[in-house]
Design an enzyme around this catalytic site. Structure first.
Site, PDB file in Angstrom:
ATOM      1  N   LYS A 115       0.834  -1.207   0.000  1.00  0.00           N
ATOM      2  CA  LYS A 115       0.000   0.000   0.000  1.00  0.00           C
ATOM      3  C   LYS A 115       0.871   1.260   0.000  1.00  0.00           C
ATOM      4  O   LYS A 115       0.521   2.270  -0.599  1.00  0.00           O
ATOM      5  CB  LYS A 115      -0.922  -0.009   1.209  1.00  0.00           C
ATOM      6  CG  LYS A 115      -1.985  -1.110   1.158  1.00  0.00           C
ATOM      7  CD  LYS A 115      -2.963  -0.953   2.307  1.00  0.00           C
ATOM      8  CE  LYS A 115      -3.688  -2.236   2.635  1.00  0.00           C
ATOM      9  NZ  LYS A 115      -4.611  -2.711   1.614  1.00  0.00           N
ATOM     10  N   GLU A 199      -3.417   6.333   8.775  1.00  0.00           N
ATOM     11  CA  GLU A 199      -4.268   7.049   7.844  1.00  0.00           C
ATOM     12  C   GLU A 199      -5.402   7.666   8.643  1.00  0.00           C
ATOM     13  O   GLU A 199      -5.782   7.112   9.685  1.00  0.00           O
ATOM     14  CB  GLU A 199      -4.908   6.020   6.890  1.00  0.00           C
ATOM     15  CG  GLU A 199      -4.604   6.223   5.454  1.00  0.00           C
ATOM     16  CD  GLU A 199      -5.183   5.137   4.574  1.00  0.00           C
ATOM     17  OE1 GLU A 199      -4.463   4.689   3.697  1.00  0.00           O
ATOM     18  OE2 GLU A 199      -6.351   4.729   4.765  1.00  0.00           O
ATOM     19  N   HIS A 234     -14.432  -5.620   7.298  1.00  0.00           N
ATOM     20  CA  HIS A 234     -13.797  -4.902   6.186  1.00  0.00           C
ATOM     21  C   HIS A 234     -13.727  -5.747   4.911  1.00  0.00           C
ATOM     22  O   HIS A 234     -12.908  -5.497   4.040  1.00  0.00           O
ATOM     23  CB  HIS A 234     -12.379  -4.432   6.544  1.00  0.00           C
ATOM     24  CG  HIS A 234     -12.333  -3.520   7.727  1.00  0.00           C
ATOM     25  ND1 HIS A 234     -13.000  -2.324   7.765  1.00  0.00           N
ATOM     26  CD2 HIS A 234     -11.698  -3.636   8.916  1.00  0.00           C
ATOM     27  CE1 HIS A 234     -12.780  -1.740   8.922  1.00  0.00           C
ATOM     28  NE2 HIS A 234     -12.001  -2.514   9.648  1.00  0.00           N
ATOM     29  N   ARG A 291      -5.503  -7.819 -10.368  1.00  0.00           N
ATOM     30  CA  ARG A 291      -6.057  -9.133 -10.752  1.00  0.00           C
ATOM     31  C   ARG A 291      -7.545  -8.968 -11.032  1.00  0.00           C
ATOM     32  O   ARG A 291      -8.093  -7.875 -10.876  1.00  0.00           O
ATOM     33  CB  ARG A 291      -5.879 -10.104  -9.587  1.00  0.00           C
ATOM     34  CG  ARG A 291      -6.451  -9.505  -8.308  1.00  0.00           C
ATOM     35  CD  ARG A 291      -6.519 -10.471  -7.163  1.00  0.00           C
ATOM     36  NE  ARG A 291      -6.752  -9.782  -5.909  1.00  0.00           N
ATOM     37  CZ  ARG A 291      -7.917  -9.367  -5.450  1.00  0.00           C
ATOM     38  NH1 ARG A 291      -9.015  -9.560  -6.176  1.00  0.00           N
ATOM     39  NH2 ARG A 291      -8.034  -8.752  -4.283  1.00  0.00           N
TER      40      ARG A 291
HETATM   41  P1  ADP Z   1      -7.583  -4.553   2.193  1.00  0.00           P
HETATM   42  O1  ADP Z   1      -6.409  -4.490   1.257  1.00  0.00           O
HETATM   43  O2  ADP Z   1      -7.294  -5.330   3.427  1.00  0.00           O
HETATM   44  O3  ADP Z   1      -8.854  -4.951   1.512  1.00  0.00           O
HETATM   45  P2  ADP Z   1      -8.331  -1.734   1.978  1.00  0.00           P
HETATM   46  O4  ADP Z   1      -7.350  -0.627   2.140  1.00  0.00           O
HETATM   47  O5  ADP Z   1      -8.749  -2.073   0.593  1.00  0.00           O
HETATM   48  O6  ADP Z   1      -7.769  -3.049   2.713  1.00  0.00           O
HETATM   49  O7  ADP Z   1      -9.621  -1.406   2.845  1.00  0.00           O
HETATM   50  C1  ADP Z   1     -10.671  -2.336   3.040  1.00  0.00           C
HETATM   51  C2  ADP Z   1     -11.852  -1.642   3.722  1.00  0.00           C
HETATM   52  O8  ADP Z   1     -11.432  -1.083   4.976  1.00  0.00           O
HETATM   53  C3  ADP Z   1     -12.426  -0.465   2.967  1.00  0.00           C
HETATM   54  O9  ADP Z   1     -13.368  -0.875   2.007  1.00  0.00           O
HETATM   55  C4  ADP Z   1     -13.067   0.329   4.078  1.00  0.00           C
HETATM   56  O10 ADP Z   1     -14.292  -0.256   4.490  1.00  0.00           O
HETATM   57  C5  ADP Z   1     -12.069   0.156   5.218  1.00  0.00           C
HETATM   58  N1  ADP Z   1     -11.061   1.255   5.234  1.00  0.00           N
HETATM   59  C6  ADP Z   1      -9.816   1.232   4.696  1.00  0.00           C
HETATM   60  N2  ADP Z   1      -9.170   2.397   4.898  1.00  0.00           N
HETATM   61  C7  ADP Z   1     -10.024   3.205   5.561  1.00  0.00           C
HETATM   62  C8  ADP Z   1      -9.957   4.560   6.078  1.00  0.00           C
HETATM   63  N3  ADP Z   1      -8.861   5.295   5.946  1.00  0.00           N
HETATM   64  N4  ADP Z   1     -11.047   5.042   6.702  1.00  0.00           N
HETATM   65  C9  ADP Z   1     -12.165   4.293   6.869  1.00  0.00           C
HETATM   66  N5  ADP Z   1     -12.296   3.029   6.432  1.00  0.00           N
HETATM   67  C10 ADP Z   1     -11.244   2.475   5.787  1.00  0.00           C
END
Ligand code: ADP
Length: 478
Positions: A115, A199, A234, A291
């Protein structure tokens, strides 16, 4: 490409084989002992057993997969999602052995797999990002100061994270150190990499992602958005396209931003750029998945484009056969992931035997499944057994179709997310479009579950039908 090996199992292996067959490409399935009679094995032209059931001894054994692919004269390997799909070393191994990896180049996989590296790669392109740190935390004191600047709540995230794992919300500065320790040790044990960063925790965000397609001739297109805000832990459970809340202008802006992310890593193939959308409709880049996504069918339903076919053509070096302006949104699609989980028990895995499995069918109903009646759901792999996808002219009609399809679905033997789908599709917040990623925590309360999930009457009817049918078979009633 005349012959491909699918380095995966379940519904996605079946899905890929289906398109390969349509294109006249021969297929090789791989399987672990427990999967020997699975649909993907029976459907493929050839199948090879990789070994024991744990993923490490089968679907994650890249060297063995390559060896079998070479022995069988395979030209390309499709990794599906999960398993080896985002493993750059495997992609390299495929290419070093003279075969095509049906996915992006290794550099894109490496960059977007982290990330932090992803944020760095897109930073030159003026892409909006969630306020936070752009490097891994090494000094806790400084990180805490940074957190105070950003403002609590904040989110500690694992750079190597995925699948919703490795995230911790910190509500105030007092709990910062403790949550940091936990996040680092979780990231280490889950991903073998303890790098974490912070974040801003966006309150009430919606998860909106853009499907991109890029070819090796420098064309980068987007196929609109998918909204995936209905999540537990999540992780997504229900997805739809288009989102109920994007204006054409915002859609175009997010689409363009997504293609810039693809450009930033010289992307080739099908990919997904994920964003969070806040209450004021500001969007922030989250990450890119290099992917095919689980939820790709909703995009296929509204665009009429077979994404697996495009992946294969692009892997063969072809140019994308359409332009951005040729693409249109046709109607509305919804997908419900059918997990072998008990929604009433916090979505705990609920594996067992699929005693009865008669999916719905009909106009606008698609079922992508990796199982058939009588099969056991193994504990070794992801508990998603199938995806129910519906398509109709409007969102309202698609919701109605989803409810009818759930109602028609005969599934006995295990608990699944089907009744959860019914709960969501009838909930006023979801129906009106006024929801965010907090939907489950806010509305799927113990009281609400009791009220909505008591489905005994329907189950009793299904069971009675099943027993009647079975008795008729035993008694040989004509
Ligand atoms: P992963 O790679 O584990 O799927 P992501 O960064 O794609 O992680 O985030 C997955 C989910 O987590 C998002 O869809 C959201 O629901 C929550 N999320 C991620 N970052 C944030 C943030 N900064 N604030 C609020 N929710 C977040």
């Amino acid at each position: 490409m005349k012959k491909i090996l699918i380095a995966n199992r379940g519904e996605i292996a079946v899905r890929i084989i289906r398109t390969a067959q349509k294109m006249g490409i021969e297929t090789v399935a791989v399987y672990s002992n427990i999967d020997r009679d699975a649909p993907h094995v029976l459907m493929a032209d050839q199948a090879v057993c990789l070994g024991d059931n744990p993923s490490s001894a089968s679907y994650l054994d890249g060297e063995k997969i390559i060896k079998e692919a070479k022995r069988l004269g395979v030209d390309g390997i499709h990794p599906g999602y999960g398993f080896l799909s985002e493993n750059a070393a495997f992609a390299k191994l495929v290419e070093d052995n003279g075969m095509i990896f049906i996915g992006p180049n290794q550099r894109a996989i490496v960059t977007m797999g982290s990330k932090l590296a992803a944020k760095e790669a897109v930073s030159k392109y003026n892409i909006p990002m969630v306020p936070g740190m752009d490097r891994a935390i090494t000094d806790i004191k400084r990180a805490k100061e940074h957190a105070l600047d950003i403002g609590f709540p904040i989110l500690i995230k694992a750079s190597a994270g995925g699948g919703g794992k490795g995230m911790r919300i910190v509500e105030n500065s007092e709990e910062f150190e403790e949550q940091m320790d936990r996040a680092v040790s979780e990231a280490l044990s889950a991903f073998g990499d303890g790098s974490v960063f912070i974040e801003k925790y966006i309150t009430k965000p919606r998860h909106i992602e853009i499907q991109v397609l890029s070819d090796s001739h420098g064309n980068h297109l987007h196929l609109f958005e998918r909204e995936c805000s209905i999540q537990r832990r999540h992780q997504k459970v229900i997805e739809e396209a288009p989102s109920a809340v994007l204006s054409p202008e915002l859609r175009a802006k997010m689409g363009k931003t997504a293609t810039e992310v693809a450009k930033a890593c010289d992307y080739v193939g099908a990919g997904t750029v994920e964003f969070l959308l806040d209450e004021h409709k500001n969007f922030y880049f989250l990450e890119m998945n290099t992917r095919l996504q689980v939820e790709h069918p909703v995009t296929e339903m509204i665009t009429g484009i077979d994404l697996v076919e495009q992946q294969m053509l692009i892997a063969m070096g072809r140019e994308i056969p359409f332009r951005q302006e040729d693409l249109n949104i046709d109607g509305h699609a919804l997908e419900l992931r059918i997990y072998a989980e008990d929604p009433e028990d916090n979505f705990a895995p609920n594996i067992g035997k699929l005693e009865r499995f008669v999916p719905p069918s009909g106009e606008g109903v698609r079922l992508d499944s990796g199982y058939v009646e009588g099969m056991d759901i193994p504990i070794f792999y992801d508990p998603m057994i199938a995806k129910l996808i519906v398509h109709a002219k409007t969102r309202r009609a698609a919701l109605k179709r989803l409810l009818e399809a759930i109602d028609e679905f005969e599934l006995l033997g295990i608990k699944t997310t089907l009744p959860f789908g019914q709960f969501v599709a009838t909930h006023p917040a979801f129906v009106s479009g006024d929801f965010d990623t907090g939907f489950v925590a806010r509305y799927f309360t113990p009281k609400a579950k009791k009220k909505h999930l008591r489905n005994e009457a329907k189950l009793a009817v299904q069971l009675a039908n099943y027993l009647l049918e079975r008795n008729e078979k035993v008694l040989k009633v004509p």
